[in-house]
Design a protein around this motif. Structure first.
Motif, PDB file in Angstrom:
ATOM      1  N   ARG A  38       0.174  -1.416  -2.411  1.00 18.38           N
ATOM      2  CA  ARG A  38      -0.981  -1.541  -2.981  1.00 18.38           C
ATOM      3  C   ARG A  38      -1.940   0.161  -2.967  1.00 18.38           C
ATOM      4  O   ARG A  38      -1.440   0.721  -2.658  1.00 18.38           O
ATOM      5  CB  ARG A  38      -1.239  -2.386  -1.553  1.00 18.38           C
ATOM      6  CG  ARG A  38      -1.515  -1.807  -0.099  1.00 18.38           C
ATOM      7  CD  ARG A  38      -2.521  -2.707   0.505  1.00 18.38           C
ATOM      8  NE  ARG A  38      -2.151  -2.311   2.251  1.00 18.38           N
ATOM      9  CZ  ARG A  38      -2.470  -2.213   3.116  1.00 18.38           C
ATOM     10  NH1 ARG A  38      -2.772  -3.884   3.309  1.00 18.38           N
ATOM     11  NH2 ARG A  38      -2.283  -1.661   4.070  1.00 18.38           N
ATOM     12  N   GLN A  39      -3.245  -0.093  -3.581  1.00 20.10           N
ATOM     13  CA  GLN A  39      -4.240   1.085  -3.699  1.00 20.10           C
ATOM     14  C   GLN A  39      -5.361   0.482  -3.016  1.00 20.10           C
ATOM     15  O   GLN A  39      -6.481  -0.390  -3.561  1.00 20.10           O
ATOM     16  CB  GLN A  39      -3.931   1.696  -5.175  1.00 20.10           C
ATOM     17  CG  GLN A  39      -4.294   2.366  -4.837  1.00 20.10           C
ATOM     18  CD  GLN A  39      -4.456   3.627  -6.505  1.00 20.10           C
ATOM     19  OE1 GLN A  39      -4.132   2.691  -6.859  1.00 20.10           O
ATOM     20  NE2 GLN A  39      -4.609   4.444  -6.489  1.00 20.10           N
ATOM     21  N   TYR A  94      -3.131  -4.427  -5.727  1.00 19.05           N
ATOM     22  CA  TYR A  94      -1.847  -4.873  -5.217  1.00 19.05           C
ATOM     23  C   TYR A  94      -1.590  -4.915  -6.492  1.00 19.05           C
ATOM     24  O   TYR A  94      -1.405  -6.034  -7.296  1.00 19.05           O
ATOM     25  CB  TYR A  94      -1.671  -6.314  -4.126  1.00 19.05           C
ATOM     26  CG  TYR A  94      -2.327  -6.206  -3.034  1.00 19.05           C
ATOM     27  CD1 TYR A  94      -3.192  -5.916  -2.487  1.00 19.05           C
ATOM     28  CD2 TYR A  94      -1.615  -5.918  -1.848  1.00 19.05           C
ATOM     29  CE1 TYR A  94      -4.199  -6.090  -1.407  1.00 19.05           C
ATOM     30  CE2 TYR A  94      -1.869  -5.456  -0.712  1.00 19.05           C
ATOM     31  CZ  TYR A  94      -3.237  -6.123  -0.408  1.00 19.05           C
ATOM     32  OH  TYR A  94      -3.786  -5.585   1.348  1.00 19.05           O
ATOM     33  N   TYR A  95      -0.269  -4.230  -6.152  1.00 20.41           N
ATOM     34  CA  TYR A  95       0.861  -4.118  -7.905  1.00 20.41           C
ATOM     35  C   TYR A  95       1.867  -4.620  -6.895  1.00 20.41           C
ATOM     36  O   TYR A  95       2.513  -4.638  -5.954  1.00 20.41           O
ATOM     37  CB  TYR A  95       0.749  -2.235  -7.949  1.00 20.41           C
ATOM     38  CG  TYR A  95      -0.543  -1.589  -8.783  1.00 20.41           C
ATOM     39  CD1 TYR A  95      -1.002  -1.111  -7.791  1.00 20.41           C
ATOM     40  CD2 TYR A  95      -0.290  -1.639 -10.080  1.00 20.41           C
ATOM     41  CE1 TYR A  95      -2.149   0.037  -8.294  1.00 20.41           C
ATOM     42  CE2 TYR A  95      -2.165  -1.290 -10.356  1.00 20.41           C
ATOM     43  CZ  TYR A  95      -2.656  -0.388  -9.651  1.00 20.41           C
ATOM     44  OH  TYR A  95      -3.519   0.627  -9.820  1.00 20.41           O
ATOM     45  N   GLY A 110       3.499  -3.827 -12.020  1.00 21.96           N
ATOM     46  CA  GLY A 110       1.914  -4.896 -13.135  1.00 21.96           C
ATOM     47  C   GLY A 110       0.571  -3.176 -13.473  1.00 21.96           C
ATOM     48  O   GLY A 110       0.614  -3.108 -12.587  1.00 21.96           O
ATOM     49  N   GLN A 111       0.019  -4.890 -13.433  1.00 20.81           N
ATOM     50  CA  GLN A 111      -1.726  -4.178 -14.073  1.00 20.81           C
ATOM     51  C   GLN A 111      -2.023  -4.341 -12.487  1.00 20.81           C
ATOM     52  O   GLN A 111      -3.309  -3.742 -12.287  1.00 20.81           O
ATOM     53  CB  GLN A 111      -2.246  -4.828 -15.023  1.00 20.81           C
ATOM     54  CG  GLN A 111      -2.762  -6.108 -14.607  1.00 20.81           C
ATOM     55  CD  GLN A 111      -2.148  -7.232 -14.792  1.00 20.81           C
ATOM     56  OE1 GLN A 111      -1.307  -7.241 -13.928  1.00 20.81           O
ATOM     57  NE2 GLN A 111      -2.513  -7.603 -14.107  1.00 20.81           N
ATOM     58  N   GLY A 112      -1.623  -4.755 -11.513  1.00 23.71           N
ATOM     59  CA  GLY A 112      -2.643  -4.702 -10.774  1.00 23.71           C
ATOM     60  C   GLY A 112      -3.772  -5.817 -10.049  1.00 23.71           C
ATOM     61  O   GLY A 112      -4.153  -6.513 -11.274  1.00 23.71           O
ATOM     62  N   THR A 113      -3.907  -6.838  -9.021  1.00 28.36           N
ATOM     63  CA  THR A 113      -4.488  -7.020  -8.949  1.00 28.36           C
ATOM     64  C   THR A 113      -5.667  -7.068  -7.953  1.00 28.36           C
ATOM     65  O   THR A 113      -4.447  -6.555  -6.865  1.00 28.36           O
ATOM     66  CB  THR A 113      -4.309  -9.165  -8.404  1.00 28.36           C
ATOM     67  OG1 THR A 113      -5.484 -10.015  -8.726  1.00 28.36           O
ATOM     68  CG2 THR A 113      -3.508  -9.034  -7.081  1.00 28.36           C
ATOM     69  N   MET A 114      -6.881  -7.242  -7.782  1.00 23.25           N
ATOM     70  CA  MET A 114      -7.601  -6.615  -6.503  1.00 23.25           C
ATOM     71  C   MET A 114      -7.819  -7.894  -5.563  1.00 23.25           C
ATOM     72  O   MET A 114      -8.317  -8.608  -6.133  1.00 23.25           O
ATOM     73  CB  MET A 114      -9.228  -6.496  -7.088  1.00 23.25           C
ATOM     74  CG  MET A 114      -9.641  -5.664  -6.758  1.00 23.25           C
ATOM     75  SD  MET A 114      -9.898  -3.735  -5.734  1.00 23.25           S
ATOM     76  CE  MET A 114     -10.696  -3.862  -4.278  1.00 23.25           C
TER      77      MET A 114
END
Lengths: 119, 109
Positions: A38-39, A94-95, A110-114
């Motif tokens: 995560r970021q 979250y990747y 992956g492209q990530g989900t917020m």
């Protein structure tokens, strides 16, 4: 094409729950360890959890132990992250990432989900 | 827990210049388990270097990694416009944990 596609992010209140999904394609999903990273907004990367190919081993960063559960369904080529008791500090992109044991690195992302935790 | 400290926090350089990024570990890290990633705004990270010095598939040879023990370096020999990004080092620990450095931003001077 090797691909990871996350879904399930959104806005949730503190104390709430959310389940993230990651759909894998283009490779033999059941042959790889898989991970969530995560970021937080404007911050660096933080590894969250890993799961072995058959789901028999799972590891978590201390800050999510007891609240998050990583799982997978190899028949569906899918990775999941069940997030409970969410806190404001869990707000992040979250990747989903593939762990390559040969390269000893996260080689596909992956492209990530917020995920936003706010009242 | 091993802590990775990257320096500098920001590197301001011009295209064509050489970039040298540092990653220092709080205790010795196996070179086999040290990787570097590049991340551009709004994008997922991309693997650049694994095993401290091996380039990932499709990574140009202007990117190189070196180091051992507690000190590792990512070098970009001649910066191209597309290289301005944030770079992270990452290590895999024996206690089944994975940690990242805080990142170095390479910006256009």
């Amino acid at each position: 094409e090797v691909q990871l596609v996350e879904s399930g992010g959104g806005l949730v209140q503190p104390g709430g729950s959310l389940r993230l999904s990651c759909a894998a394609s283009g490779f033999t999903f059941s042959s790889y360890w898989m991970s969530w990273v995560r970021q937080a907004p404007g911050k660096g990367l933080e590894w969250v959890a890993n799961i072995k190919q058959d789901g028999s081993e799972k590891y978590y960063v201390d800050s999510v132990k007891g609240r998050f559960t990583i799982s997978r369904d190899n028949a569906k080529n899918s990775l999941y992250l069940q997030m409970n008791s969410l806190r404001a500090e869990d707000t992040a992109v979250y990747y989903c990432a593939r762990w390559s044991r040969g390269r000893r690195a996260f080689d596909i992302w992956g492209q990530g989900t917020m995920v936003t935790v706010s009242s | 827990e091993i802590v990775l400290t990257q320096s500098p926090g920001t590197l301001s350089l011009s295209p064509g210049e050489r970039a040298t990024l540092s990653c220092r570990a709080s205790q010795s890290v196996s070179s086999s388990y040290l990787a570097w990633y590049q991340q551009k705004p709004g994008q997922a990270p991309r693997l650049l270097i694994y095993g401290a010095s091996s380039r990932a598939t499709g990574i140009p040879d202007r990117f190189s990694g070196s180091g051992s023990g507690t000190d590792f370096t990512l070098t970009i020999s001649r910066l191209e416009p597309e290289d301005f990004a944030v770079y992270y080092c990452q290590q895999y620990g024996s206690s089944q944990t994975w940690t990242f450095g805080q990142g170095t931003k390479v910006e256009i001077k």
